[in-house]
Design a protein around this motif. Structure first.
Motif, PDB file in Angstrom:
ATOM      1  N   SER A  98      -0.945 -14.980   7.775  1.00 20.79           N
ATOM      2  CA  SER A  98       0.477 -15.328   7.834  1.00 20.79           C
ATOM      3  C   SER A  98       0.821 -16.076   6.547  1.00 20.79           C
ATOM      4  O   SER A  98      -0.077 -16.558   5.853  1.00 20.79           O
ATOM      5  CB  SER A  98       0.790 -16.169   9.073  1.00 20.79           C
ATOM      6  OG  SER A  98       0.174 -17.419   8.994  1.00 20.79           O
ATOM      7  N   PRO A  99       2.107 -16.213   6.238  1.00 20.76           N
ATOM      8  CA  PRO A  99       2.495 -16.843   4.970  1.00 20.76           C
ATOM      9  C   PRO A  99       1.974 -18.260   4.763  1.00 20.76           C
ATOM     10  O   PRO A  99       1.730 -18.672   3.629  1.00 20.76           O
ATOM     11  CB  PRO A  99       4.027 -16.844   5.026  1.00 20.76           C
ATOM     12  CG  PRO A  99       4.367 -15.722   5.935  1.00 20.76           C
ATOM     13  CD  PRO A  99       3.265 -15.681   6.956  1.00 20.76           C
ATOM     14  N   ASP A 100       1.751 -19.010   5.838  1.00 21.13           N
ATOM     15  CA  ASP A 100       1.291 -20.389   5.704  1.00 21.13           C
ATOM     16  C   ASP A 100      -0.226 -20.535   5.784  1.00 21.13           C
ATOM     17  O   ASP A 100      -0.746 -21.644   5.725  1.00 21.13           O
ATOM     18  CB  ASP A 100       1.964 -21.274   6.756  1.00 21.13           C
ATOM     19  CG  ASP A 100       1.695 -20.783   8.173  1.00 21.13           C
ATOM     20  OD1 ASP A 100       1.423 -19.583   8.345  1.00 21.13           O
ATOM     21  OD2 ASP A 100       1.772 -21.602   9.106  1.00 21.13           O
ATOM     22  N   LYS A 101      -0.963 -19.444   5.891  1.00 20.14           N
ATOM     23  CA  LYS A 101      -2.427 -19.474   5.986  1.00 20.14           C
ATOM     24  C   LYS A 101      -3.035 -19.174   4.614  1.00 20.14           C
ATOM     25  O   LYS A 101      -2.402 -18.545   3.766  1.00 20.14           O
ATOM     26  CB  LYS A 101      -2.929 -18.424   6.980  1.00 20.14           C
ATOM     27  CG  LYS A 101      -2.385 -18.565   8.377  1.00 20.14           C
ATOM     28  CD  LYS A 101      -3.167 -19.574   9.148  1.00 20.14           C
ATOM     29  CE  LYS A 101      -2.632 -19.576  10.579  1.00 20.14           C
ATOM     30  NZ  LYS A 101      -3.167 -20.580  11.388  1.00 20.14           N
TER      31      LYS A 101
END
Length: 160
Positions: A98-101
């Motif tokens: 995901s974008p925040d990982k």
């Protein structure tokens, strides 16, 4: 129906566990059989039906058989010491879950069999692509959020 849609259909049927699916549309007939006796291999027959075709036109193409495979490592011609990990499906390539990982792997990352290298989104499903070899990532061949084709090289791995 183009080849990408047919490949997606084959993957979907293989994952669904159905033994046979027949699809007939205006100009195409598709039969997908997954045989338990032949160890899970899929056979697909695609037949184009000519619509109001004149007699002088060439005959339609013969049925084709397609067998989807997993991300099989194959040697690269230009540098045989590296192994290429290819895309087992068509879809959108993502380097992180995901974008925040954080990204799954970087150049120089040591990997072993079963490590997740990336995800490929196909038909709103996110498929984790796992390594089938151990080694070190030498090169990432695809940009993040890029579309990938079936059998397109994704990573170069140094198995030593």
């Amino acid at each position: 129906m183009d080849i990408k849609e047919i490949q997606n259909l084959i993957k979907f049927v293989a994952k669904s566990g159905a033994s046979e699916v027949k699809l007939e549309m205006d100009d195409i007939k598709i039969t997908i059989k997954t045989g338990s006796e032949d160890k899970g291999e899929n056979t697909t027959y695609v037949q184009q039906i000519p619509m109001n075709a004149p007699m002088a036109q060439a005959a339609p193409a013969a049925p084709t058989a397609t067998e989807p495979t997993t991300a099989t490592p194959t040697p690269v011609d230009e540098n045989s010491k590296y192994i290429t990990i290819k895309s087992p499906i068509i879809g959108t390539f993502y380097r992180k879950a995901s974008p925040d990982k954080p990204v799954f792997v970087e150049v120089g990352t040591s990997i072993k069999e079963g490590d997740v290298l990336c995800v490929i989104e196909a038909m709103k499903l996110f498929n984790e692509i796992e390594s089938e070899v151990s080694g070190k990532i030498v090169k990432i061949l695809v940009d993040d959020s890029s579309p990938v084709e079936y059998d397109q090289p994704l990573f170069l791995v140094d198995p030593s």
